[in-house]
Design an enzyme around this catalytic site. Structure first.
Site, PDB file in Angstrom:
ATOM      1  N   HIS A   1       0.818  -1.217   0.000  1.00  0.00           N
ATOM      2  CA  HIS A   1       0.000   0.000   0.000  1.00  0.00           C
ATOM      3  C   HIS A   1       0.854   1.271   0.000  1.00  0.00           C
ATOM      4  CE1 HIS A   1       0.455  -0.196   4.526  1.00  0.00           C
ATOM      5  NE2 HIS A   1       0.516   1.121   4.373  1.00  0.00           N
TER       6      HIS A   1
ATOM      7  N   ASP B   1       0.240  -7.685   1.544  1.00  0.00           N
ATOM      8  CA  ASP B   1       0.603  -6.276   1.651  1.00  0.00           C
ATOM      9  C   ASP B   1       2.115  -6.092   1.652  1.00  0.00           C
ATOM     10  OD1 ASP B   1       0.151  -3.546   1.726  1.00  0.00           O
ATOM     11  OD2 ASP B   1       0.036  -3.460   3.917  1.00  0.00           O
TER      12      ASP B   1
ATOM     13  N   SER C   1       4.706   2.539   8.040  1.00  0.00           N
ATOM     14  CA  SER C   1       4.360   1.404   7.185  1.00  0.00           C
ATOM     15  C   SER C   1       5.546   0.978   6.323  1.00  0.00           C
ATOM     16  CB  SER C   1       3.189   1.770   6.277  1.00  0.00           C
ATOM     17  OG  SER C   1       1.998   1.916   7.001  1.00  0.00           O
TER      18      SER C   1
END
Length: 473
Positions: A117, A147, A223
Site C-alpha cells: 500500500h 501487503d 508502514s
C-alpha cells in the site's frame, strides 16, 4: 577404688550434660527459636525457588534489555520511501499526490522490502537512505494478499538486516519498531510482543492476516518499516495500526518475517508469489463444534468444502475434518493456517494432522497452484517489457496442452504503449511480426533487437476469434 572414681566421673558428666540442657532450654530460648525459624525459612525459600520458573530464568535469560546495539544496526538499514502518483480524472490533469512510508534493506545490492500500500499505483518511487542519499527505485514486484512489495535501488555495499525467526518470538518479548513516522527520519520505539496470529480484517481477496501485535509506538509513515528483536534481527514488517483517531493508540501490527522471506524470495526469483493451495474452504472451530465433536480444546480449523480433484481431495480429506497441525506447526485458527500454508509453493509436500470422529490422523498433501497444477509460473518483468507496459508469463502445462504455444499476458499498464492498444489481461500472444512465439524468452529477445512497428497476434480464451494489436516501439 576404681569403681568409686568411675562412679564420681559418671555423676559429674551427667551433671554437666544436665546443666547444659537446662541452660539451653530455659536460659537461652530466644536463640533456639531464632535458629529453628531461620532454618525453616531458608528451606522453604530454597524449595520455592527450585520448583518455580525463577531458576530457569536466572540461568537462561530470554534476551538482553539493552536496545542500543539493535537500534544502531536497524536504523542504518531502514529507509524512507516516497511514491508519486498521478491523479486520474479531468479535474486532476497533470496533478500528482505523494505518499510516504518506510522500507527495509534486505541485501547489500539494494533490494528493499516495503508495504504494497506504500507504493501501490505509483508512477515513480524515491528512496532516501539513513545517510540522506536519495535514489530512484524501481518496482520488482508486489503481493496485495500479504501487503508486501519489493523495490530496488541501483547501488552496492549497503547496510542491511538479516532475517530472524518470527516463530520463536514469545509473548512479552522486547521488540523495536524502526521507521519514519510523520517523516521523522529513523525513529526507534520499543515495546513488547502483545499477541501473535492476529487477524484484523484489513486485507481483501483471500489476504493472509497473521500479524504480530506489539505496543511499540507506530504512526503514519512507519508502514513498511522494521520490527526487530533485541539482537537486531528482522522479525516483522510494520503494516498497520488499530485506531479510532487515526494516530497511535497502543496497537500496532507487523507481517511475520518467516512469511515475508518466502513472499519476497518468490517475487525476486519468479516475479510473483508462488502460492501453494490445498483446495479447501475453512472456518474456525467454535465452542459448539468442539462440544459436538468431543474435542478437548476449541482449536483448529474445520474444512467446510473440499474442491473436487484438488490437493486435499486427492489426499482423502473430507468436509468436517478438523485440521490441527500443518507439518510441525500447531493450527489454532484461520490466521495461523493461512500463514503457515503461505510459506509453501506448488509441488511442496506437507503433512496435515487432522481429527475425524474423535480420532487423529495424518496425511501427506502435495500442494498445487490456483489453476490446480503443480507448475511454478514466473511473471516476466524484463526492462523491455516494462518499457512497453506489459507483464507476461509462460503457459503452464495444462495451457500448453490446450493452446499449444503462446505467452499469457498477466497485467497491463494503462499509461503505456500496450495500454493505448486496448489489449486486456488474459490475452495469449502467439506471434510477433509474424514470428511464432514459443515462450516469453523469444518475445524478449526479439524486442531487444528490433524496434519500430510491432504487431502482436493472438486470442482470448474467453472470447471467440483472433485479435491483433499494433504499435510503434
Amino acid at each position: 577404688m576404681v569403681k568409686r572414681y568411675f562412679l564420681i566421673f559418671s555423676i559429674s558428666l551427667l551433671g554437666t550434660i544436665s546443666g547444659l540442657w537446662i541452660y539451653y532450654h530455659y536460659f537461652d530460648p530466644v536463640e533456639k527459636v531464632f535458629l529453628e525459624h531461620e532454618s525453616r525459612v531458608v528451606q522453604a525459600a530454597e524449595k520455592r525457588f527450585l520448583l518455580s520458573d525463577q531458576l530457569a530464568a536466572t540461568f537462561a535469560s530470554s534476551a538482553p534489555t539493552d536496545f542500543i546495539y539493535a537500534a544502531n544496526k536497524s536504523r542504518e538499514a531502514v529507509v524512507s520511501v516516497k511514491s508519486l502518483k498521478e491523479m486520474n480524472g479531468s479535474n486532476y490533469k497533470n496533478t500528482y499526490s505523494t505518499s510516504s512510508g518506510s522500507g527495509v534493506l534486505i541485501s547489500p545490492d539494494g533490494y528493499i522490502v516495503t508495504n504494497h500500500h506504500v507504493i501501490n499505483d505509483a508512477n515513480s518511487i524515491e528512496v532516501m537512505l539513513n545517510n540522506n542519499k536519495i535514489y530512484k527505485a524501481r518496482l520488482i514486484g508486489n503481493d496485495p494478499s500479504t501487503d508486501l512489495a519489493v523495490i530496488k535501488i541501483d547501488t552496492d555495499h549497503l547496510p542491511f538486516l538479516y532475517f530472524g525467526n518470527s516463530d520463536s518470538l514469545a509473548i512479552g518479548e522486547w521488540v523495536l519498531a524502526v521507521g519514519n513516522p510523520f517523516r521523522l527520519q529513523s525513529t526507534v520505539t520499543a515495546g513488547i510482543v502483545s499477541a501473535k496470529a492476529r487477524n484484523i480484517n484489513i486485507l481483501e481477496d483471500f489476504g493472509i492476516e497473521s500479524f504480530i501485535q506489539t505496543d511499540a509506538a507506530v504512526n503514519p509513515g512507519n508502514s513498511g518499516g522494521a520490527l526487530v528483536n533485541t539482537q537486531g534481527q528482522l522479525v516483522g514488517i510494520i503494516a498497520a495500526i488499530m485506531t479510532y483517531s487515526g494516530k497511535y493508540e497502543g496497537f500496532s501490527f507487523a507481517i511475520p518475517s518467516n512469511l515475508t522471506r518466502k513472499v519476497i524470495t518468490d517475487i525476486i526469483e519468479y516475479g510473483s508469489v508462488q502460492r501453494g493451495w490445498m483446495g479447501v474452504s475453512i472456518t474456525n472451530v467454535k465452542n459448539e463444534d468442539a462440544l459436538k465433536l468431543g474435542l478437548k480444546d476449541v482449536n483448529g480449523v474445520m474444512i467446510e468444502r473440499v474442491n473436487k480433484g484438488g490437493a486435499a481431495d486427492d489426499a482423502g480429506l473430507k468436509t468436517g475434518d478438523i485440521i490441527v497441525y500443518l507439518n510441525e506447526f500447531p493450527v489454532r485458527g484461520t490466521p495461523e493456517f493461512m500463514e503457515h500454508l503461505g510459506r509453501y509453493r506448488p509441488g511442496d509436500q506437507i503433512t496435515v494432522t487432522y481429527q475425524r470422529k474423535n480420532k487423529e490422523f495424518q496425511v501427506s498433501v502435495i500442494l498445487r497452484n490456483q489453476r490446480n497444477t503443480f507448475d511454478l509460473i514466473a511473471v516476466r518483468k524484463d526492462k523491455v517489457l516494462q518499457d512497453m507496459g506489459l507483464e507476461v508469463r509462460d503457459l503452464d502445462s495444462e495451457e500448453k496442452v490446450k493452446f499449444g504455444f503462446g505467452i499469457y499476458v498477466v497485467s497491463i499498464d494503462r499509461n503505456s504503449l500496450i495500454g493505448e492498444t486496448n489489449m486486456e489481461p488474459g490475452y495469449i500472444i502467439q506471434k510477433c511480426n509474424g514470428m511464432v512465439l514459443q515462450d516469453a524468452n523469444s518475445l524478449v529477445e526479439y524486442l531487444n533487437t528490433n524496434k519500430g512497428l510491432i504487431e502482436l497476434e493472438g486470442f482470448y480464451d474467453s472470447f471467440p476469434g483472433e485479435y491483433t494489436y499494433t504499435f510503434n516501439f
